[in-house]
Design a protein around this motif. Structure first.
Motif, PDB file in Angstrom:
ATOM      1  N   VAL A 146      78.122  25.138  12.383  1.00  0.00           N
ATOM      2  CA  VAL A 146      79.499  24.985  12.842  1.00  0.00           C
ATOM      3  C   VAL A 146      80.381  25.689  11.815  1.00  0.00           C
ATOM      4  N   SER A 147      81.376  26.423  12.297  1.00  0.00           N
ATOM      5  CA  SER A 147      82.247  27.185  11.400  1.00  0.00           C
ATOM      6  C   SER A 147      83.214  26.271  10.665  1.00  0.00           C
ATOM      7  N   TRP A 162      86.188  26.155  11.101  1.00  0.00           N
ATOM      8  CA  TRP A 162      87.193  25.718  12.075  1.00  0.00           C
ATOM      9  C   TRP A 162      86.631  24.724  13.076  1.00  0.00           C
ATOM     10  N   ASN A 212      84.023  25.240  15.162  1.00  0.00           N
ATOM     11  CA  ASN A 212      83.460  25.865  16.363  1.00  0.00           C
ATOM     12  C   ASN A 212      81.969  26.118  16.195  1.00  0.00           C
ATOM     13  N   GLN A 213      81.233  26.009  17.304  1.00  0.00           N
ATOM     14  CA  GLN A 213      79.808  26.324  17.301  1.00  0.00           C
ATOM     15  C   GLN A 213      79.634  27.800  16.963  1.00  0.00           C
ATOM     16  N   ASP A 226      81.369  32.887  14.353  1.00  0.00           N
ATOM     17  CA  ASP A 226      82.166  31.995  15.185  1.00  0.00           C
ATOM     18  C   ASP A 226      82.659  32.841  16.352  1.00  0.00           C
ATOM     19  N   SER A 231      84.686  32.146  18.715  1.00  0.00           N
ATOM     20  CA  SER A 231      86.109  31.990  19.024  1.00  0.00           C
ATOM     21  C   SER A 231      86.988  32.847  18.131  1.00  0.00           C
ATOM     22  N   THR A 232      86.678  32.874  16.822  1.00  0.00           N
ATOM     23  CA  THR A 232      87.532  33.599  15.878  1.00  0.00           C
ATOM     24  C   THR A 232      86.956  34.946  15.458  1.00  0.00           C
TER      25      THR A 232
END
Length: 194
Positions: free
Chosen positions: A162-163, A165, A167-168, A179, A181-182
């Protein structure tokens, strides 16, 4: 992947819109997540159910009195790191976690046991972070406090991360997770998929 698909607590199993909530699972931000460790069971929607056409996901709690032995592959979660070692809780035994442990076993991955090559250049902080799920092998029964583990083979290392932030993350190389998402990348000792 051979054997049952194993979930660990907090692992995202899928969107709540396409899966029905079963035992051992919970909802978090419209995602179906595992509440406990164990094999993931998928049951087809019943014909009598007119409300849902989605499969029901459940987590089976299988327990046993198995103990890790030298040569046993384990799945565990990193609980603490320092420059010399990473502390880990052994949660399941077997390459895909076929045998979930009733109680976690304490273990240590020492700096020299993280990789097989360039051992003197290995940094624990660039290999593992607290919360990472790791596949490792027992190399010693250790002392009365902890088993000793190794991730020195390609198929051993971080399997789920997990990051910063929350997120998976997905593996993008043998030493980085990303990550999605980012787009941020983080260093890890990545396990080659089995």
């Amino acid at each position: 992947m051979s054997g049952p698909n194993i979930a660990l607590p907090g692992q995202i199993l899928g969107a709540s819109s396409s899966n029905e909530l079963g035992s051992g699972t919970h909802l978090h931000n419209d995602q179906l997540c595992a509440s406990i460790s164990g094999p993931i069971l998928t049951s087809k929607p019943s014909n009598s159910s007119k409300t849902s056409k989605a499969p029901k996901l459940s987590i089976s709690r299988t327990t046993g009195n198995l103990l890790p032995e030298v040569g046993t592959t384990i799945l565990g979660k990193i609980t603490r790191t320092n420059p010399r070692q990473a502390n880990i809780s052994i949660l399941a035994l077997g390459p895909t976690g076929e045998h979930v442990c009733r109680d976690p076993f304490p273990a240590i991955i020492r700096q020299q046991d993280i990789r097989a090559t360039e051992i003197d250049k290995v940094k624990v902080a660039e290999s593992f972070r607290v919360g990472d799920v790791v596949r490792a092998v027992v190399i010693s029964l250790g002392d009365e406090r902890s088993y000793y583990l190794s991730t020195a083979k390609n198929e051993l290392g971080v399997v789920m991360a997990v990051s910063e932030w929350g997120n998976q993350m997905v593996p993008v190389s043998w030493r980085e997770f990303m990550d999605e998402s980012t787009g941020a990348r983080e260093a890890r000792k990545v396990a080659k998929p089995v």
